[in-house]
Design an enzyme around this catalytic site. Structure first.
Site, PDB file in Angstrom:
ATOM      1  N   GLY A 133     134.539  -2.047  13.342  1.00 19.17           N
ATOM      2  CA  GLY A 133     135.107  -2.320  14.288  1.00 19.17           C
ATOM      3  C   GLY A 133     136.832  -2.027  14.473  1.00 19.17           C
ATOM      4  O   GLY A 133     137.323  -2.520  13.440  1.00 19.17           O
ATOM      5  N   ASP A 134     137.541  -1.788  15.553  1.00 23.91           N
ATOM      6  CA  ASP A 134     138.929  -1.745  15.667  1.00 23.91           C
ATOM      7  C   ASP A 134     139.630  -2.590  15.609  1.00 23.91           C
ATOM      8  O   ASP A 134     138.717  -3.555  15.837  1.00 23.91           O
ATOM      9  CB  ASP A 134     139.132  -1.031  17.198  1.00 23.91           C
ATOM     10  CG  ASP A 134     138.843   0.743  16.972  1.00 23.91           C
ATOM     11  OD1 ASP A 134     138.216   1.596  15.911  1.00 23.91           O
ATOM     12  OD2 ASP A 134     138.541   1.173  17.484  1.00 23.91           O
ATOM     13  N   THR A 153     127.393   2.398  21.995  1.00 21.50           N
ATOM     14  CA  THR A 153     128.551   1.861  21.216  1.00 21.50           C
ATOM     15  C   THR A 153     128.214   0.236  21.441  1.00 21.50           C
ATOM     16  O   THR A 153     127.632   0.079  22.712  1.00 21.50           O
ATOM     17  CB  THR A 153     129.827   2.949  21.030  1.00 21.50           C
ATOM     18  OG1 THR A 153     129.685   2.495  22.758  1.00 21.50           O
ATOM     19  CG2 THR A 153     129.187   4.077  21.229  1.00 21.50           C
ATOM     20  N   ALA A 173     135.074  -4.871  21.604  1.00 24.09           N
ATOM     21  CA  ALA A 173     134.426  -6.330  20.844  1.00 24.09           C
ATOM     22  C   ALA A 173     134.964  -7.294  22.177  1.00 24.09           C
ATOM     23  O   ALA A 173     136.098  -7.634  21.833  1.00 24.09           O
ATOM     24  CB  ALA A 173     136.269  -5.966  20.157  1.00 24.09           C
ATOM     25  N   ALA A 201     132.233  -3.528   6.746  1.00 24.08           N
ATOM     26  CA  ALA A 201     130.994  -3.121   7.452  1.00 24.08           C
ATOM     27  C   ALA A 201     130.240  -3.537   5.888  1.00 24.08           C
ATOM     28  O   ALA A 201     128.956  -3.488   6.282  1.00 24.08           O
ATOM     29  CB  ALA A 201     131.406  -1.652   7.422  1.00 24.08           C
ATOM     30  N   SER A 204     120.444  13.991  17.232  1.00 25.18           N
ATOM     31  CA  SER A 204     120.205  12.143  17.849  1.00 25.18           C
ATOM     32  C   SER A 204     121.806  12.255  18.477  1.00 25.18           C
ATOM     33  O   SER A 204     122.420  13.048  18.718  1.00 25.18           O
ATOM     34  CB  SER A 204     120.518  11.126  16.461  1.00 25.18           C
ATOM     35  OG  SER A 204     121.906  11.568  15.329  1.00 25.18           O
ATOM     36  N   HIS A 264     125.286  -0.083  18.361  1.00 27.77           N
ATOM     37  CA  HIS A 264     126.410  -0.296  17.151  1.00 27.77           C
ATOM     38  C   HIS A 264     126.582  -1.856  17.606  1.00 27.77           C
ATOM     39  O   HIS A 264     126.136  -3.062  18.567  1.00 27.77           O
ATOM     40  CB  HIS A 264     127.462   0.195  18.276  1.00 27.77           C
ATOM     41  CG  HIS A 264     128.148   1.639  17.735  1.00 27.77           C
ATOM     42  ND1 HIS A 264     128.416   2.420  17.555  1.00 27.77           N
ATOM     43  CD2 HIS A 264     126.629   2.832  17.588  1.00 27.77           C
ATOM     44  CE1 HIS A 264     128.571   3.954  17.431  1.00 27.77           C
ATOM     45  NE2 HIS A 264     127.343   3.981  17.869  1.00 27.77           N
ATOM     46  N   HIS A 307     139.660   7.734   6.741  1.00 34.17           N
ATOM     47  CA  HIS A 307     140.196   6.645   8.135  1.00 34.17           C
ATOM     48  C   HIS A 307     141.115   6.172   8.563  1.00 34.17           C
ATOM     49  O   HIS A 307     142.615   6.627   7.283  1.00 34.17           O
ATOM     50  CB  HIS A 307     139.436   5.423   7.654  1.00 34.17           C
ATOM     51  CG  HIS A 307     139.559   4.838   8.626  1.00 34.17           C
ATOM     52  ND1 HIS A 307     140.625   3.751   9.180  1.00 34.17           N
ATOM     53  CD2 HIS A 307     138.457   3.834   9.329  1.00 34.17           C
ATOM     54  CE1 HIS A 307     140.009   3.061  10.215  1.00 34.17           C
ATOM     55  NE2 HIS A 307     139.162   3.455   9.869  1.00 34.17           N
ATOM     56  N   GLU A 348     124.798  10.148  20.716  1.00 32.90           N
ATOM     57  CA  GLU A 348     125.034   8.690  21.013  1.00 32.90           C
ATOM     58  C   GLU A 348     125.348   8.312  22.390  1.00 32.90           C
ATOM     59  O   GLU A 348     125.936   9.610  22.951  1.00 32.90           O
ATOM     60  CB  GLU A 348     126.695   8.322  20.243  1.00 32.90           C
ATOM     61  CG  GLU A 348     127.656   7.088  20.020  1.00 32.90           C
ATOM     62  CD  GLU A 348     128.686   7.355  19.806  1.00 32.90           C
ATOM     63  OE1 GLU A 348     128.221   7.375  18.123  1.00 32.90           O
ATOM     64  OE2 GLU A 348     130.104   7.267  19.887  1.00 32.90           O
ATOM     65  N   PHE A 394     142.486  11.760  21.824  1.00 37.18           N
ATOM     66  CA  PHE A 394     141.051  11.096  21.035  1.00 37.18           C
ATOM     67  C   PHE A 394     141.488  11.125  19.209  1.00 37.18           C
ATOM     68  O   PHE A 394     141.289  10.561  18.224  1.00 37.18           O
ATOM     69  CB  PHE A 394     139.889  11.313  21.032  1.00 37.18           C
ATOM     70  CG  PHE A 394     138.824  10.963  21.890  1.00 37.18           C
ATOM     71  CD1 PHE A 394     139.758   9.997  22.640  1.00 37.18           C
ATOM     72  CD2 PHE A 394     138.124  11.925  22.411  1.00 37.18           C
ATOM     73  CE1 PHE A 394     139.107   9.245  24.161  1.00 37.18           C
ATOM     74  CE2 PHE A 394     137.408  11.110  23.587  1.00 37.18           C
ATOM     75  CZ  PHE A 394     138.075   9.469  24.180  1.00 37.18           C
ATOM     76  N   ARG A 454     127.350  12.172  28.902  1.00 35.11           N
ATOM     77  CA  ARG A 454     126.991  13.414  29.768  1.00 35.11           C
ATOM     78  C   ARG A 454     126.535  14.410  28.903  1.00 35.11           C
ATOM     79  O   ARG A 454     126.912  14.494  27.365  1.00 35.11           O
ATOM     80  CB  ARG A 454     128.380  14.037  30.113  1.00 35.11           C
ATOM     81  CG  ARG A 454     129.123  13.715  30.672  1.00 35.11           C
ATOM     82  CD  ARG A 454     129.070  12.837  32.143  1.00 35.11           C
ATOM     83  NE  ARG A 454     128.611  14.322  32.759  1.00 35.11           N
ATOM     84  CZ  ARG A 454     128.329  14.090  33.899  1.00 35.11           C
ATOM     85  NH1 ARG A 454     128.873  12.197  35.010  1.00 35.11           N
ATOM     86  NH2 ARG A 454     128.292  14.893  35.009  1.00 35.11           N
ATOM     87  N   HIS A 484     124.536  14.478  14.946  1.00 34.98           N
ATOM     88  CA  HIS A 484     124.492  13.334  15.904  1.00 34.98           C
ATOM     89  C   HIS A 484     125.766  13.710  17.027  1.00 34.98           C
ATOM     90  O   HIS A 484     126.571  14.372  16.108  1.00 34.98           O
ATOM     91  CB  HIS A 484     125.057  12.472  14.796  1.00 34.98           C
ATOM     92  CG  HIS A 484     125.164  11.340  16.390  1.00 34.98           C
ATOM     93  ND1 HIS A 484     123.539  10.574  16.578  1.00 34.98           N
ATOM     94  CD2 HIS A 484     126.227  10.041  16.564  1.00 34.98           C
ATOM     95  CE1 HIS A 484     124.342   9.058  17.105  1.00 34.98           C
ATOM     96  NE2 HIS A 484     125.845   9.532  16.859  1.00 34.98           N
TER      97      HIS A 484
END
Length: 295
Positions: free
Chosen positions: A119-120, A59, A62, A132, A26, A88, A156, A28, A223, A279, A273
């Site tokens: 969410g952030d 994605t 917010a 969630a 899959s 999302h 997390h 994203e 990241f 890209r 995923h």
């Protein structure tokens, strides 16, 4: 030492032969912010759709503008390609009534798969009103959605502990989620240990590994810092000296991702995923080499 490496390579090559055509993928994507980026996005979708992915996700930011773009792209993917398109959806910037309206609109549009996330949190914000787990329950009250949620093999960043993080994942699954998709990682052992801990905790859904093909190592390091992902020293060494060599970085990134999929496949993983960053080139090349071919 050389004998060990020869055996390791042979094992990887053998696993490549074994998994050819035996894995599901899959992809994203994220909503583009310019006309040029939108063109790149649709070119990528057009190429990757030929690999018959299990689903593709988009994605969600917010703010209402990006939310609308996600909605538009999801509907476009469904209408133009017929693929299972999964938006999302986050719950920190919308109240339950608004979330029900969004979910109902998706259901009425024939969208049956949603990636449900908290969410952030905005800087300086307090404790969120919804998590969630609550969003999963809300979605299930609207329709029998196929719901994916997030999982974190390396914990997390906001979790009090690894055990607390695992308990939170179980709550999301118990609320009705169908699968968990992991944050990207590069330490395969961290995923395998996490999967074992999920089983021991009574989490019986598929834990789909999130694979990030790396072409920009400096961006990856940023990241990784934000998301509590460990970048192994061997990986730093592999990208050393390639700051000005984009083509070689792509080969290195593809090689790392392929080896990860080979090893995980030998451990029984069937679904993967890919975080494409909009890209197609690396994800397509990796999938082709692993035997995922156009039908």
């Amino acid at each position: 030492m050389s004998f060990f490496h020869a055996n390791q390579r042979e094992a990887l090559n053998q696993s490549l032969a074994e998994i050819s055509g035996q894995i599901n993928v899959s992809f994203e994507f994220f909503p583009p912010s310019t006309a040029e980026m939108e063109q790149t996005l649709w070119q990528s979708i057009d190429r990757l759709k030929k690999l018959k992915p299990k689903f593709v996700s988009v994605t969600y930011g917010a703010n209402s503008g990006e939310r609308d773009r996600t909605h538009s792209i999801i509907k476009g993917i469904k209408d133009k390609t017929g693929l299972d398109a999964a938006p999302h959806l986050t719950c920190i910037d919308a109240n339950p009534g608004q979330l029900r309206e969004i979910a109902q609109d998706y259901w009425n549009s024939g969208i049956r798969h949603i990636v449900a996330l908290r969410g952030d949190l905005p800087p300086g914000s307090g404790k969120p009103e919804m998590y969630a787990e609550d969003l999963v329950r809300l979605l299930k009250s609207i329709g029998d959605f196929d719901i994916s949620v997030a999982a974190y093999p390396e914990v997390h960043p906001e979790a009090k502990s690894a055990q607390a993080d695992l308990i939170n994942l179980k709550k999301k699954i118990d609320a009705g989620a169908s699968r968990a998709i992991t944050q990207f990682f590069f330490d395969v052992e961290s995923y395998l240990r996490f999967r074992d801990r999920c089983v021991a905790t009574g989490i019986d859904v598929e834990i789909v590994p999130g694979i990030l093909p790396v072409s920009n190592f400096k961006q990856l390091q940023r990241f990784a810092t934000m998301t509590n992902v460990r970048v192994p020293q061997w990986m730093t060494q592999m990208f050393s000296g390639l700051d000005d060599d984009a083509e070689t970085r792509k080969f290195v990134g593809a090689s790392i991702a392929m080896d990860m999929v080979k090893i995980l496949s030998r451990e029984g993983v069937k679904d993967f995923h890919f975080y494409t960053l909009n890209r197609a080139e690396l994800s397509y090349a990796i999938c082709h080499t692993l035997g995922v071919r156009p039908v």
